[in-house]
Motif scaffolding. Structure first.
Motif, mmCIF file in Angstrom:
data_model
loop_
_atom_site.group_PDB
_atom_site.id
_atom_site.type_symbol
_atom_site.label_atom_id
_atom_site.label_comp_id
_atom_site.label_asym_id
_atom_site.label_seq_id
_atom_site.Cartn_x
_atom_site.Cartn_y
_atom_site.Cartn_z
ATOM 1 N N LYS A 89 0.873 -1.056 0.024
ATOM 2 C CA LYS A 89 0.007 0.174 0.148
ATOM 3 C C LYS A 89 0.846 1.133 -0.081
ATOM 4 O O LYS A 89 1.645 1.490 0.967
ATOM 5 N N LYS B 143 3.912 0.208 2.437
ATOM 6 C CA LYS B 143 3.977 -1.186 3.475
ATOM 7 C C LYS B 143 3.082 -2.296 3.051
ATOM 8 O O LYS B 143 2.010 -2.050 2.237
ATOM 9 N N TYR C 231 0.289 -4.879 3.210
ATOM 10 C CA TYR C 231 -0.978 -4.275 3.691
ATOM 11 C C TYR C 231 -2.236 -5.461 3.414
ATOM 12 O O TYR C 231 -2.182 -5.930 2.028
ATOM 13 N N HIS C 232 -2.958 -5.809 4.409
ATOM 14 C CA HIS C 232 -4.002 -6.398 4.409
ATOM 15 C C HIS C 232 -4.962 -6.052 5.256
ATOM 16 O O HIS C 232 -4.739 -5.795 6.529
ATOM 17 N N GLU C 233 -6.219 -6.269 5.068
ATOM 18 C CA GLU C 233 -7.653 -5.712 5.969
ATOM 19 C C GLU C 233 -8.295 -7.068 6.252
ATOM 20 O O GLU C 233 -8.720 -7.449 5.212
ATOM 21 N N GLU D 49 -5.976 -4.074 10.538
ATOM 22 C CA GLU D 49 -4.886 -3.836 9.644
ATOM 23 C C GLU D 49 -3.642 -4.484 9.715
ATOM 24 O O GLU D 49 -3.213 -4.206 10.876
ATOM 25 N N SER E 32 0.236 -4.881 8.472
ATOM 26 C CA SER E 32 1.087 -4.030 7.655
ATOM 27 C C SER E 32 2.375 -4.468 7.806
ATOM 28 O O SER E 32 3.474 -3.715 7.769
ATOM 29 N N SER E 33 2.806 -5.681 8.674
ATOM 30 C CA SER E 33 4.384 -5.993 8.788
ATOM 31 C C SER E 33 4.453 -7.469 8.668
ATOM 32 O O SER E 33 3.279 -8.196 8.941
#
Length: 236
Positions: free
Chosen positions: A115, A207, A209-211, A225, A227-228
């Motif tokens: 993202k 970063k 990203y997945h939601e 969220e 993000s790592s």
């Protein structure tokens, strides 16, 4: 009698920061050993150095340079290689802090993307003559063991590493040709507005990203969220 040589499939991935395609093989038992040995140290920097080595081992494109990757490139490629090497599906669980219930999720690693932030400038105007060009942190940072022991100083040190070029009218200064002390002195003499713009760039890095979206037991819409890499795996 010679044992047979095993052939492996190849996979083409796009490097997020450059949009260039690079060819990779899956990681093998020898790469799994590298990762497992790093985990025994419980040192995050050692684990990321192992990840960096694994990606470099698996790269098949002659022009590939692992040190040219950004940190988010490194994380993205590891997720993709893990997907094609072991399993593209991982299971994670999170405890909802509203209803205190644990929720289980299944994630397809091949769906994970990087993202990129919107409206964050990499060029920062200091005055009518001076402009700073920023760059994203390089994966080579994981080779510097001292960086991870600097505590509160690490953030400013990271800013120093992310200065790419300084333009002063027609003159162009490459920060890589200056000493760390020279770049620090330059930053110390910036006005507050310019330094705030640098901080905005640093605080809004691209970063992985997945939601995850779900409805909890109280009937409320919830969002997680990720993000790592630590959000997808237990690295330590």
């Amino acid at each position: 009698m010679m044992l047979p040589k095993i052939k492996y499939p190849t996979h083409e991935f796009v490097i997020p920061s450059t949009k260039k395609k690079q060819l990779f093989r899956p990681f093998l038992v020898k790469e799994e050993k590298i990762l497992l040995m790093s985990k025994t140290t419980e040192d995050r920097s050692e684990i990321f150095r192992a990840i960096k080595q694994i990606i470099n081992n698996c790269a098949l494109t002659d022009s590939f340079e692992v040190d040219a990757l950004t940190i988010f490139d490194l994380e993205y490629l590891f997720l993709k290689l893990r997907a094609v090497s072991i399993n593209n599906v991982v299971k994670v669980s999170y405890r909802d802090n509203e209803d205190d219930q644990v929720y289980d999720f299944t994630i397809d690693l091949m769906e994970i993307e990087v993202k990129f932030p919107e409206k964050v400038q990499s060029t920062i105007k200091v005055n009518k003559d001076v402009v700073i060009k920023m760059k994203y942190p390089a994966a080579s940072i994981f080779d510097d063991k001292q960086f991870f022991t600097k505590g509160n100083e690490a953030y400013f040190d990271l800013i120093v590493r992310c200065i790419d070029k300084v333009y002063d009218g027609e003159d162009v200064y490459d920060a890589s040709n200056s000493t760390k002390e020279e770049v620090e002195e330059f930053l110390d003499h910036l006005n507050n507005a310019a330094f705030e713009s640098i901080q905005e760039f640093m605080n809004n890095m691209p970063k992985v990203y997945h939601e995850l979206n779900y409805i909890n037991k109280m009937g409320n819409n919830r969002k997680i969220e990720m993000s790592s890499l630590e959000d997808f795996f237990t690295l330590g």
